[in-house]
Design an enzyme around this catalytic site. Structure first.
Site, short mmCIF file in Angstrom:
data_model
loop_
_atom_site.label_atom_id
_atom_site.label_comp_id
_atom_site.label_asym_id
_atom_site.label_seq_id
_atom_site.Cartn_x
_atom_site.Cartn_y
_atom_site.Cartn_z
N LYS A 187 0.69 -1.25 -0.06
CA LYS A 187 0.19 0.10 -0.17
C LYS A 187 1.44 1.01 -0.15
O LYS A 187 0.56 2.34 -0.64
CB LYS A 187 -0.63 -0.23 1.09
CG LYS A 187 -1.47 1.42 0.80
CD LYS A 187 -2.78 0.79 3.12
CE LYS A 187 -2.29 -0.07 3.49
NZ LYS A 187 -1.74 1.48 5.06
N THR A 188 1.73 1.05 0.82
CA THR A 188 3.39 2.57 1.00
C THR A 188 3.28 2.35 -0.39
O THR A 188 3.62 4.18 -0.60
CB THR A 188 3.34 2.28 1.98
OG1 THR A 188 2.74 1.46 3.56
CG2 THR A 188 4.21 4.12 2.52
N ASP A 204 -3.55 7.92 3.27
CA ASP A 204 -3.75 6.83 3.18
C ASP A 204 -4.25 6.09 4.41
O ASP A 204 -5.03 7.12 5.12
CB ASP A 204 -1.49 7.03 3.66
CG ASP A 204 -1.89 5.19 3.88
OD1 ASP A 204 -2.51 4.34 3.60
OD2 ASP A 204 -0.73 5.10 4.44
N GLU A 205 -4.16 4.77 4.59
CA GLU A 205 -4.93 4.22 5.77
C GLU A 205 -6.54 4.87 5.85
O GLU A 205 -7.11 5.47 6.96
CB GLU A 205 -4.37 4.84 6.88
CG GLU A 205 -3.49 4.34 7.17
CD GLU A 205 -3.36 3.44 7.84
OE1 GLU A 205 -4.40 2.33 7.42
OE2 GLU A 205 -2.15 2.58 8.00
N GLN A 228 -9.54 -3.22 7.84
CA GLN A 228 -8.25 -3.12 9.36
C GLN A 228 -8.98 -2.04 10.12
O GLN A 228 -7.37 -1.18 10.50
CB GLN A 228 -7.13 -2.59 8.53
CG GLN A 228 -5.86 -4.42 8.21
CD GLN A 228 -4.95 -3.64 7.69
OE1 GLN A 228 -3.67 -3.15 8.81
NE2 GLN A 228 -4.59 -4.30 6.52
N ARG A 269 0.65 -8.91 10.73
CA ARG A 269 1.31 -8.42 10.91
C ARG A 269 2.99 -9.31 11.07
O ARG A 269 3.56 -9.01 10.70
CB ARG A 269 1.49 -7.52 12.33
CG ARG A 269 0.68 -6.96 12.96
CD ARG A 269 0.06 -5.40 12.09
NE ARG A 269 -0.42 -5.86 10.85
CZ ARG A 269 -0.50 -5.28 10.01
NH1 ARG A 269 -0.02 -3.95 9.34
NH2 ARG A 269 -1.71 -5.45 9.12
#
Length: 699
Positions: A34-35, A219-220, A250, A587
């Site tokens: 994603k980043t 983002d997020e 998430q 994670r």
DNA sequence: CTTCCATAGGTTTTT
DNA sequence: CCTATGGAAG
């Protein structure tokens, strides 16, 4: 399009990067890069589309994330990025507000109130209205919720149905806003709301900014709240060039106002939205991916998304039920030690995740016993400590004399004999003449309306403040030094607190006072996390979002803990708990351990615990149940000790290798010709060696 | 104003 | 159980 490194992206990622006209929703599963997409997209907009950095409005959720992103973009773009608009919602809003806030009736040098300040202000209001101060936390929450849902005090009051509690809340809310304004202060929610207000009421600014920001990157996105969403909609009202990246699975911050529906309804709100799904996971093994996918799929109302990975199967997930939290902690510590000694992992590769902060205690103890280095990524930030907040209050007040709250904090700190009686005198005087508390103090001194004693005390206080205010400070550190010198603050506090203040001082070097205060107000606990430090990380599941670790332990997977008992009744909250567990599982890169206990001490009482219902949703074929608990674990270890006496290599001893030089033995296993020694060579790394083949000398 | 005791309350917390 | 407050006493 020059030499843009598109080939470093997979097809879905490329699609997300290349689609730049109109709204784009990127549903990015955990670990799907994603980043990477956001940074490459930024670089693409700049390099290939020719957008200036001032035209790209990029929102991240933490300062840390923003810094990392800047760094990564810098690497791809090679060129410089001067003053890019990359930051959190709050920091970007501060930047806009510093330029224009006067248009909506605040002064340019406004200060930012954090939760503690909010709570302090609410407490004073409650006291003033003769209400129970214990309600404070609840009220702060309620108000923050209202604000993040764009409900003004006026809206709220005109819509209540006459219940007494609601009416009171409305009054407190109204009062709270006026007090904030009096102090020339904004709370976190205001930072967003004020920009919205600014843009709504000033068409020229809305034009200006939506022309300037030709592209919006978020983002997020799953954790944005309504007001943040509204802000985004305003900013891209004219061009609709927005790319929202997020993962509804998430979304774990509903309790802070995050609104999952922002992501679920994005396509409705932005017609003709292009949707790109990132489903290839680069982080975890197949076992981990399949297990977590199966588990999260029990949640209804998800955007459908199926993660897959090219990685191998890896180990199955380990599940083990222990008898109590101490055994659980020992089990985890033992496993960490064992894995570490095998040489495949450094301590920094491990993370222990938990639902409740109080679980950290037992875990820390077990790690200490095994002499495993660790760091707790705690919720209580450095900047929330009393002594730090005291110093900051001085600084704020010097900048902004209307900040009544900070004034009240520092006026008798260090103690100078200004007590409750004097304070209420000041407040009354201020109220009577509609002036700030500080002006009230000056008036009291001038009018000579108090005892000489008190007058002297007040005068010496205002002298200090005025002296501090006169000076032009080169940086924040010199102001702090002056404050400490003039007030004698350090003489009143204990040694460890002094250390903290000195730490603050060193971080204030070479930053302007204004910058320093803004930065500090918007900082968080994760921002202070040192990922370079070599130790096991202990953190809550919430804090773990966005991070990854080769080996992850999730402790306390029990009904009542995860999911937390307060969420058991409500299906919506239960779903959020499930997502929390999902975040935890995803994670892990290589190994995932899940533990639960039969009995747990929570506060004073010992409770019987059942394994979390979420564990049942992990298909058994991806999971190994470890039967042996710690009691059968110990003799196990002794057996493996036996063969070690037959050879000269002991854990911890130094050996010399013909090419790599001297290293430390971490582990040895096997017998005779099969003997393997794991050695850590400084600067080279961990090597597995067979003494039969290579000549190892003990030194 | 400071100190000391009683009592309540204790998810999670990117800003 | 433990800690952070708030009220009463010194």
């Amino acid at each position: 399009m020059k030499d843009f490194p598109l080939s470093e992206l997979n097809p879905a990622q490329q699609e997300a990067v290349l689609y730049c006209e109109g709204p784009l929703l990127v549903l990015a599963g955990a670990g799907s890069g994603k980043t990477r997409v956001i940074t490459y997209k930024y670089a693409y907009l700049k390099e290939a589309m020719g957008l200036h950095p001032s035209s790209i409005f990029t929102v991240t959720f933490t300062n840390k994330a923003a810094d990392e992103m800047k760094e990564r973009i810098f690497k791809i773009c090679k060129g410089t990025l001067k003053n890019p608009w990359i930051g959190t919602f709050h920091s970007l809003c501060v930047r806009i507000l510093r330029a224009h806030i006067e248009r909506i009736g605040y002064k340019k040098d406004f200060i930012i109130y954090d939760e503690d300040d909010q709570a302090g202000l609410i407490k004073r209001i409650l006291k003033d209205l003769n209400m129970h101060e214990a309600l404070c936390k609840c009220v702060v929450n309620k108000i923050s919720n209202l604000k993040s849902n764009l409900v003004t005090p006026e809206d709220y009051i005109s819509n209540i149905e006459g219940y007494e509690l609601e009416e009171r809340l409305g009054r407190i809310y109204m009062r709270y806003q006026t007090e904030l304004q009096k102090c020339n202060a904004l709370d976190f929610d205001d930072l967003i709301l004020c920009v919205i207000k600014l843009l709504r009421e000033n068409e020229d600014l809305l034009r200006r900014y939506s022309e300037q920001f030709r592209y919006i990157l978020v983002d997020e996105f799953q954790d944005t709240n309504k007001s943040q969403y509204e802000l985004l909609q305003l900013l891209c009202k004219y061009h609709g060039n927005i790319c929202a990246v997020g993962d509804d699975d998430q979304s774990i911050y509903k309790f802070r106002g995050a609104n999952v529906y922002n992501i679920l309804n994005f396509e409705k709100d932005f017609p003709k939205t292009k949707v790109v799904k990132l489903e290839q996971n680069y982080r975890s093994t197949k076992h981990i991916i399949l297990a977590s996918t199966a588990m999260i799929s029990k949640n209804p109302m998800r955007k459908s998304k199926t993660l897959w990975t090219e990685r191998d199967w890896g180990e199955k997930i380990f599940y083990c039920q222990l008898s109590n939290e101490e055994e659980e902690a020992k089990y985890i510590a033992k496993n960490i030690k064992e894995l570490y000694l095998k040489g495949d992992y450094e301590f920094r590769d491990f993370a222990i995740l938990y639902r409740l902060v109080l679980q950290a205690r037992a875990l820390e103890e077990a790690l200490r016993m095994e002499e495993i280095p660790y760091q707790v990524i705690s919720g209580v930030s450095f900047y929330h400590r009393k002594e730090i907040k005291d110093v900051l209050a001085y600084m704020r007040f010097i900048l902004n004399k209307e900040d009544n709250l900070s004034l009240m904090r520092i006026i008798n700190n260090p103690p100078r004999g200004i007590g409750a009686a004097a304070l209420s005198k000041i407040e009354n005087e201020a109220k009577k003449h509609m002036i700030s508390n500080y002006e009230a103090i000056k008036k009291i001194i001038k009018d000579n309306t108090v005892s000489d004693n008190l007058k002297e005390t007040l005068l010496s206080f205002t002298n200090i403040i005025d002296k501090l205010s006169e000076k032009e400070y080169q940086d924040a550190a010199s102001m702090i030094r002056d404050i400490l010198n003039l007030t004698g603050y350090l003489e009143e506090i204990e040694e460890d607190r002094i250390q903290n203040v000195l730490e603050l001082l060193s971080s204030a070097e070479k930053v302007s006072v204004r910058e320093f205060l803004d930065k500090v107000a918007l900082l968080s606990s994760v921002d202070t996390w040192e990922s370079r430090k070599n130790g096991v990380s202990l953190l809550t599941l919430h804090a773990a979002k966005g991070l990854e670790f080769p080996v992850v332990f999730i402790a306390g997977c029990e009904e009542g803990v995860l999911p937390y008992f307060k969420a058991l009744e409500d299906p919506v909250e239960l779903q959020e708990e499930r997502r929390l567990f999902y975040v935890g599982m995803t994670r892990a890169k290589n190994l995932l351990y899940i533990t639960s206990v039969r009995q747990r001490k929570l506060y004073s009482k010992v409770q019987k615990q059942e394994p979390s219902s979420f564990i049942k949703d992990i298909p058994p074929e991806y999971c190994t149940c470890i039967r042996k608990d710690y009691s059968t674990f110990t003799p196990d270890k002794k057996e493996s000790d036996k063969p070690r006496v037959k050879h000269p290599f002991v854990i911890g001893c130094k050996v010399k290798h013909p090419t790599w030089g001297v290293g430390v033995v971490r582990d040895c296993y096997g017998e005779g010709d099969d003997l393997k020694v794991v050695v850590n060579f400084p600067g080279i790394g961990v090597k597995k060696l067979a003494p039969k083949i290579v000549n190892l000398e003990r030194v």
